[in-house]
Design a protein around this motif. Sequence first.
Motif, PDB file in Angstrom:
ATOM      1  N   SER A   1       0.831  -1.208   0.000  1.00 49.89           N
ATOM      2  CA  SER A   1       0.000   0.000   0.000  1.00 49.89           C
ATOM      3  C   SER A   1       0.862   1.253   0.000  1.00 49.89           C
ATOM      4  O   SER A   1       0.354   2.353   0.208  1.00 49.89           O
ATOM      5  CB  SER A   1      -0.933   0.009   1.228  1.00 49.89           C
ATOM      6  OG  SER A   1      -0.159  -0.035   2.429  1.00 49.89           O
ATOM      7  N   ALA A   2       2.179   1.088  -0.216  1.00 45.56           N
ATOM      8  CA  ALA A   2       3.088   2.235  -0.184  1.00 45.56           C
ATOM      9  C   ALA A   2       2.777   3.157  -1.359  1.00 45.56           C
ATOM     10  O   ALA A   2       2.471   2.718  -2.480  1.00 45.56           O
ATOM     11  CB  ALA A   2       4.524   1.755  -0.266  1.00 45.56           C
ATOM     12  N   LYS A   3       2.835   4.439  -1.060  1.00 42.90           N
ATOM     13  CA  LYS A   3       2.599   5.466  -2.059  1.00 42.90           C
ATOM     14  C   LYS A   3       3.890   6.232  -2.335  1.00 42.90           C
ATOM     15  O   LYS A   3       4.769   6.343  -1.476  1.00 42.90           O
ATOM     16  CB  LYS A   3       1.522   6.437  -1.587  1.00 42.90           C
ATOM     17  CG  LYS A   3       0.132   5.806  -1.460  1.00 42.90           C
ATOM     18  CD  LYS A   3      -0.443   5.456  -2.838  1.00 42.90           C
ATOM     19  CE  LYS A   3      -1.852   4.909  -2.709  1.00 42.90           C
ATOM     20  NZ  LYS A   3      -2.467   4.588  -4.028  1.00 42.90           N
ATOM     21  N   ALA A   4       3.976   6.763  -3.512  1.00 44.05           N
ATOM     22  CA  ALA A   4       5.143   7.559  -3.878  1.00 44.05           C
ATOM     23  C   ALA A   4       5.146   8.857  -3.087  1.00 44.05           C
ATOM     24  O   ALA A   4       4.105   9.486  -2.887  1.00 44.05           O
ATOM     25  CB  ALA A   4       5.129   7.857  -5.374  1.00 44.05           C
ATOM     26  N   GLN A   5       6.291   9.271  -2.605  1.00 43.99           N
ATOM     27  CA  GLN A   5       6.441  10.462  -1.806  1.00 43.99           C
ATOM     28  C   GLN A   5       6.599  11.687  -2.718  1.00 43.99           C
ATOM     29  O   GLN A   5       6.957  11.577  -3.889  1.00 43.99           O
ATOM     30  CB  GLN A   5       7.654  10.337  -0.888  1.00 43.99           C
ATOM     31  CG  GLN A   5       7.581   9.173   0.076  1.00 43.99           C
ATOM     32  CD  GLN A   5       6.404   9.307   1.030  1.00 43.99           C
ATOM     33  OE1 GLN A   5       6.154  10.379   1.608  1.00 43.99           O
ATOM     34  NE2 GLN A   5       5.642   8.227   1.184  1.00 43.99           N
ATOM     35  N   PRO A   6       6.325  12.870  -2.168  1.00 45.05           N
ATOM     36  CA  PRO A   6       6.537  14.078  -2.957  1.00 45.05           C
ATOM     37  C   PRO A   6       7.993  14.175  -3.426  1.00 45.05           C
ATOM     38  O   PRO A   6       8.921  13.784  -2.716  1.00 45.05           O
ATOM     39  CB  PRO A   6       6.185  15.204  -1.972  1.00 45.05           C
ATOM     40  CG  PRO A   6       5.240  14.576  -1.017  1.00 45.05           C
ATOM     41  CD  PRO A   6       5.730  13.149  -0.852  1.00 45.05           C
ATOM     42  N   GLY A   7       8.173  14.664  -4.620  1.00 47.83           N
ATOM     43  CA  GLY A   7       9.515  14.783  -5.196  1.00 47.83           C
ATOM     44  C   GLY A   7       9.464  14.783  -6.716  1.00 47.83           C
ATOM     45  O   GLY A   7       8.396  14.824  -7.331  1.00 47.83           O
ATOM     46  N   TRP A   8      10.639  14.731  -7.306  1.00 47.32           N
ATOM     47  CA  TRP A   8      10.749  14.728  -8.763  1.00 47.32           C
ATOM     48  C   TRP A   8      10.868  13.286  -9.274  1.00 47.32           C
ATOM     49  O   TRP A   8      11.588  12.467  -8.715  1.00 47.32           O
ATOM     50  CB  TRP A   8      11.960  15.530  -9.226  1.00 47.32           C
ATOM     51  CG  TRP A   8      11.754  17.013  -9.068  1.00 47.32           C
ATOM     52  CD1 TRP A   8      12.154  17.785  -8.036  1.00 47.32           C
ATOM     53  CD2 TRP A   8      11.075  17.860  -9.981  1.00 47.32           C
ATOM     54  NE1 TRP A   8      11.792  19.089  -8.218  1.00 47.32           N
ATOM     55  CE2 TRP A   8      11.118  19.172  -9.425  1.00 47.32           C
ATOM     56  CE3 TRP A   8      10.433  17.691 -11.205  1.00 47.32           C
ATOM     57  CZ2 TRP A   8      10.530  20.273 -10.047  1.00 47.32           C
ATOM     58  CZ3 TRP A   8       9.871  18.780 -11.828  1.00 47.32           C
ATOM     59  CH2 TRP A   8       9.915  20.052 -11.263  1.00 47.32           C
ATOM     60  N   TYR A   9      10.162  13.026 -10.390  1.00 44.27           N
ATOM     61  CA  TYR A   9      10.137  11.698 -10.985  1.00 44.27           C
ATOM     62  C   TYR A   9      10.357  11.818 -12.505  1.00 44.27           C
ATOM     63  O   TYR A   9      10.208  12.891 -13.098  1.00 44.27           O
ATOM     64  CB  TYR A   9       8.795  10.997 -10.710  1.00 44.27           C
ATOM     65  CG  TYR A   9       8.575  10.688  -9.252  1.00 44.27           C
ATOM     66  CD1 TYR A   9       8.810   9.415  -8.743  1.00 44.27           C
ATOM     67  CD2 TYR A   9       8.101  11.679  -8.371  1.00 44.27           C
ATOM     68  CE1 TYR A   9       8.597   9.141  -7.396  1.00 44.27           C
ATOM     69  CE2 TYR A   9       7.901  11.418  -7.027  1.00 44.27           C
ATOM     70  CZ  TYR A   9       8.154  10.138  -6.546  1.00 44.27           C
ATOM     71  OH  TYR A   9       7.958   9.863  -5.221  1.00 44.27           O
ATOM     72  N   LYS A  10      10.674  10.692 -13.090  1.00 41.37           N
ATOM     73  CA  LYS A  10      10.840  10.642 -14.553  1.00 41.37           C
ATOM     74  C   LYS A  10      10.143   9.405 -15.093  1.00 41.37           C
ATOM     75  O   LYS A  10      10.210   8.324 -14.507  1.00 41.37           O
ATOM     76  CB  LYS A  10      12.312  10.647 -14.946  1.00 41.37           C
ATOM     77  CG  LYS A  10      13.153   9.576 -14.257  1.00 41.37           C
ATOM     78  CD  LYS A  10      14.635   9.773 -14.542  1.00 41.37           C
ATOM     79  CE  LYS A  10      15.461   8.720 -13.807  1.00 41.37           C
ATOM     80  NZ  LYS A  10      16.922   8.907 -14.006  1.00 41.37           N
TER      81      LYS A  10
END
Length: 252
Positions: free
Chosen positions: A224-233
Amino acid sequence: MASSTGHPAPVSKDIYWRRRAFVMIGVLLVLALIAYACRPSDGASETSSNQAAIEDPSASPSVPEEEPSEDPSEEPEEEPSASASPSEEPSEGAGKDDDEEKAEDEESEESGEAAAPKSPEDACRPQDVVVTFDFAEKDRDTYGGGAGPGFKVTVVNIAEQTCTVDVGPEAVELIIHSGNDRIFSTADCAEGKREKQQLTQGRPYEYTLDWERNRSFTDCRDSSAKAQPGWYKANLKGDHVGNVDQLVFQLQ
């Protein structure tokens, strides 16, 4: 003449010079006879010159005359054979072209390259398909409030023959990274999932891939982990994809 005393009478100058003249004439005659006797005769000189001409091959005019007469007779015989060689070369070259074409066909079969499609059900060749990749909402690269980005994929067949392309999650894979950390892939746990689309020439097929900010794993574990705020590609990969630019975005 002798004198009365028994001594020879003195000789006058005139007699003296006459005697000297006779002696000189006699000597000259002797020398002339000797020179005449030593001079070779005309027959001997001609014989010696003819002998020299026979013994010295370079002096014979027959040698240079024979050499040119042989060359012209040989050249015409060689020219037809030389001119025949160009007529043979094209046939050899044509044979090589056929061999090269056969070799290329064999190589394409061995390398597993797709054959040109002959019906709409046949798979499109990668070189006949153009894929583009962009944000679903153009120029939007920032997502906040728990919203996730969407990505628009466009597939176009540029060949004349209608053919089929698999646009399923494995064939056209969306991969998202944060730095070197692999966050998400549509191919995770999607084995065997296919979505085939028939494409006619020049008519684009468009669809959207949404990411809900979740993480995925190749071993299909529940998370259930969600991506944290930040930059992605985001990147798109697949046999028909080719080289497309990656998309950079920010989660808030």
